[in-house]
Design a protein around this motif. Structure first.
Motif, PDB file in Angstrom:
ATOM      1  N   GLY A  54       0.825  -1.191   0.000  1.00 59.30           N
ATOM      2  CA  GLY A  54       0.000   0.000   0.000  1.00 59.30           C
ATOM      3  C   GLY A  54       0.865   1.249   0.000  1.00 59.30           C
ATOM      4  N   CYS A  55       1.966   1.201   0.810  1.00 61.63           N
ATOM      5  CA  CYS A  55       2.902   2.331   0.845  1.00 61.63           C
ATOM      6  C   CYS A  55       3.708   2.399  -0.433  1.00 61.63           C
ATOM      7  CB  CYS A  55       3.831   2.191   2.047  1.00 61.63           C
ATOM      8  SG  CYS A  55       2.980   2.166   3.638  1.00 61.63           S
ATOM      9  N   GLU A  56       4.204   1.262  -0.901  1.00 68.06           N
ATOM     10  CA  GLU A  56       5.018   1.203  -2.109  1.00 68.06           C
ATOM     11  C   GLU A  56       4.237   1.688  -3.305  1.00 68.06           C
ATOM     12  OE1 GLU A  56       8.235   0.109  -4.737  1.00 68.06           O
ATOM     13  OE2 GLU A  56       8.100   0.446  -2.581  1.00 68.06           O
ATOM     14  N   ALA A  65      -1.935   3.647  -6.433  1.00 67.84           N
ATOM     15  CA  ALA A  65      -2.274   4.634  -5.418  1.00 67.84           C
ATOM     16  C   ALA A  65      -3.776   4.904  -5.364  1.00 67.84           C
ATOM     17  CB  ALA A  65      -1.517   5.932  -5.691  1.00 67.84           C
ATOM     18  N   ARG A  66      -4.533   4.290  -6.246  1.00 64.00           N
ATOM     19  CA  ARG A  66      -5.989   4.505  -6.239  1.00 64.00           C
ATOM     20  C   ARG A  66      -6.591   4.025  -4.927  1.00 64.00           C
ATOM     21  NH1 ARG A  66      -5.745   1.976 -11.166  1.00 64.00           N
ATOM     22  NH2 ARG A  66      -6.963   0.244 -10.330  1.00 64.00           N
ATOM     23  N   ILE A  67      -7.524   4.762  -4.431  1.00 60.62           N
ATOM     24  CA  ILE A  67      -8.224   4.410  -3.195  1.00 60.62           C
ATOM     25  C   ILE A  67      -9.548   3.755  -3.568  1.00 60.62           C
ATOM     26  CG2 ILE A  67      -9.189   5.256  -1.034  1.00 60.62           C
ATOM     27  CD1 ILE A  67      -6.129   5.473  -1.332  1.00 60.62           C
ATOM     28  N   ASP A  74      -9.585   6.270   7.010  1.00 57.48           N
ATOM     29  CA  ASP A  74      -8.352   5.578   6.623  1.00 57.48           C
ATOM     30  C   ASP A  74      -8.563   4.865   5.288  1.00 57.48           C
ATOM     31  OD1 ASP A  74      -7.098   6.432   8.912  1.00 57.48           O
ATOM     32  OD2 ASP A  74      -7.540   4.609  10.047  1.00 57.48           O
ATOM     33  N   PRO A  75      -7.628   5.021   4.348  1.00 57.53           N
ATOM     34  CA  PRO A  75      -7.815   4.475   2.998  1.00 57.53           C
ATOM     35  C   PRO A  75      -7.459   3.004   2.884  1.00 57.53           C
ATOM     36  CG  PRO A  75      -5.738   5.642   3.090  1.00 57.53           C
ATOM     37  CD  PRO A  75      -6.375   5.812   4.444  1.00 57.53           C
ATOM     38  N   ALA A  79      -3.897  -1.441  -4.475  1.00 57.58           N
ATOM     39  CA  ALA A  79      -2.790  -2.389  -4.339  1.00 57.58           C
ATOM     40  C   ALA A  79      -3.068  -3.400  -3.232  1.00 57.58           C
ATOM     41  CB  ALA A  79      -1.492  -1.639  -4.042  1.00 57.58           C
ATOM     42  N   GLN A  80      -3.610  -2.939  -2.108  1.00 58.67           N
ATOM     43  CA  GLN A  80      -3.930  -3.847  -1.004  1.00 58.67           C
ATOM     44  C   GLN A  80      -5.033  -4.821  -1.406  1.00 58.67           C
ATOM     45  OE1 GLN A  80      -4.662  -0.580   1.699  1.00 58.67           O
ATOM     46  NE2 GLN A  80      -2.904  -1.140   2.955  1.00 58.67           N
TER      47      GLN A  80
END
Length: 335
Positions: A54-56, A65-67, A74-75, A79-80
């Motif tokens: 998620g950070c990477e 980086a899409r939410i 909190d997103p 990626a997660q």
């Protein structure tokens, strides 16, 4: 060996870096490519991987980086969600349903995580230790994948030479049907089994003997191609006649096989080429990883301390048993 201790299946692991994992759109093909890598990690490690990615992803690609959701502000990133879906045991046909369920599961996970932080459980020594070990495992796997990318593909001459030198795998390949007894190989059963197998074996008598000795085992009929048998013993299997028996250790089981039938199933050079290429690449990858591990150990300062057994035993005895919530991810089938 070291890669076994890391729970890494080198014959199945796809070679990807963390950056590759978080870049690009979520597609059925990408999901299937990532499944095998993620399956090699325990739940705690893959949960840590989702956090790291998620950070990477926020720096690796706009897509990552899409939410896809927010929970109390909190997103949860694409990626997660990507990692979570890839680790689930769902087919590509049910991708949409899998996405919806996985997102709902991630929302639940985030709610529980927020509560854990509110209760300061993230400061619990056992939680901190587990998270650190999970991160270590993820990073170790990522480095193995990174160095594995350096492996070159074999050329056509290497593939042709391998084909000609292994006729029982290709030109004279067979498919075997066996009666199989699988005996879990434990310290308690090892001596008993090895002693029993020193004498001539009659398959049904062995099955009855295992029952009388209360030794856990399973019996079934299996079909195995030549490449699924020990490579160094293919000549022996090729000479088996109907009713003959062979045995060998496979993973955590000791297998006793009685031949029922065989069928010729040759592979021509064109059919065999992709398999040979994959095999040779994998062998090179293992050799490269072994070489790197030796280099790292030789260059490192490693200290071992006395009385490790009593220290570990004390830690295990004083730790209360944990109750785990099922994550609905079944164990991988090794057969």
């Amino acid at each position: 060996m070291v890669w076994v201790l890391l729970n890494i299946n080198l014959q199945q692991a796809s070679i990807s870096t963390l950056r590759d994992f978080v870049s690009g759109p979520l597609t059925s093909r990408r999901i299937m490519e990532r499944k095998l890598w993620l399956k090699s990690l325990p739940l705690s490690a893959y949960a840590m991987l989702a956090t790291l990615m998620g950070c990477e992803g926020q720096t690796a690609s706009d897509g990552a980086a899409r939410i896809v959701a927010r929970v109390n502000g909190d997103p949860i990133s694409a990626a997660q969600l990507d990692v979570f879906v890839a680790h689930s045991d769902t087919s590509a046909d049910s991708q949409t349903r899998s996405l919806e369920k996985s997102l709902d599961d991630l929302v639940t996970q985030e709610l529980l995580s927020q509560q854990a932080i509110e209760k300061q459980l993230d400061r619990d020594p056992q939680v901190t230790l587990t998270a650190a070990m999970a991160q270590r495992q993820v990073l170790a796997q990522a480095y193995l994948d990174h160095i594995g990318q350096k492996v070159s593909k074999p050329d056509i001459n290497e593939i042709s030479a391998f084909y000609k030198s292994h006729p029982l795998l290709f030109e004279k390949r067979k498919i075997y049907e066996f009666r199989e007894i699988a005996i879990p190989f434990t310290p308690e059963s090892q001596d008993v089994i090895e002693t029993r197998l020193k004498h001539p074996i009659e398959f049904d008598a062995l099955s009855r003997w295992l029952q009388d000795q209360a030794i856990p085992h399973t019996s079934q009929t299996v079909v195995r191609a030549a490449e699924e048998l020990p490579l160094g013993r293919l000549d022996e299997f090729d000479r088996l006649k109907k009713g003959d028996i062979a045995w060998f250790k496979s993973g955590k089981d000791f297998l006793v096989l009685q031949l029922l039938n065989t069928k010729e199933a040759p592979l021509d050079p064109d059919e065999a080429a992709p398999r040979i290429e994959a095999f040779l690449i994998n062998q090179r990858r293992i050799a490269l990883i072994n070489s790197e591990l030796r280099r790292l150990r030789n260059a490192a300062t490693i200290e071992y301390f006395d009385d490790i057994e009593s220290t570990v035993n004390t830690s295990l005895k004083t730790r209360p048993p944990a109750e785990l919530v099922s994550n609905d991810v079944p164990g991988s089938n090794t057969h």
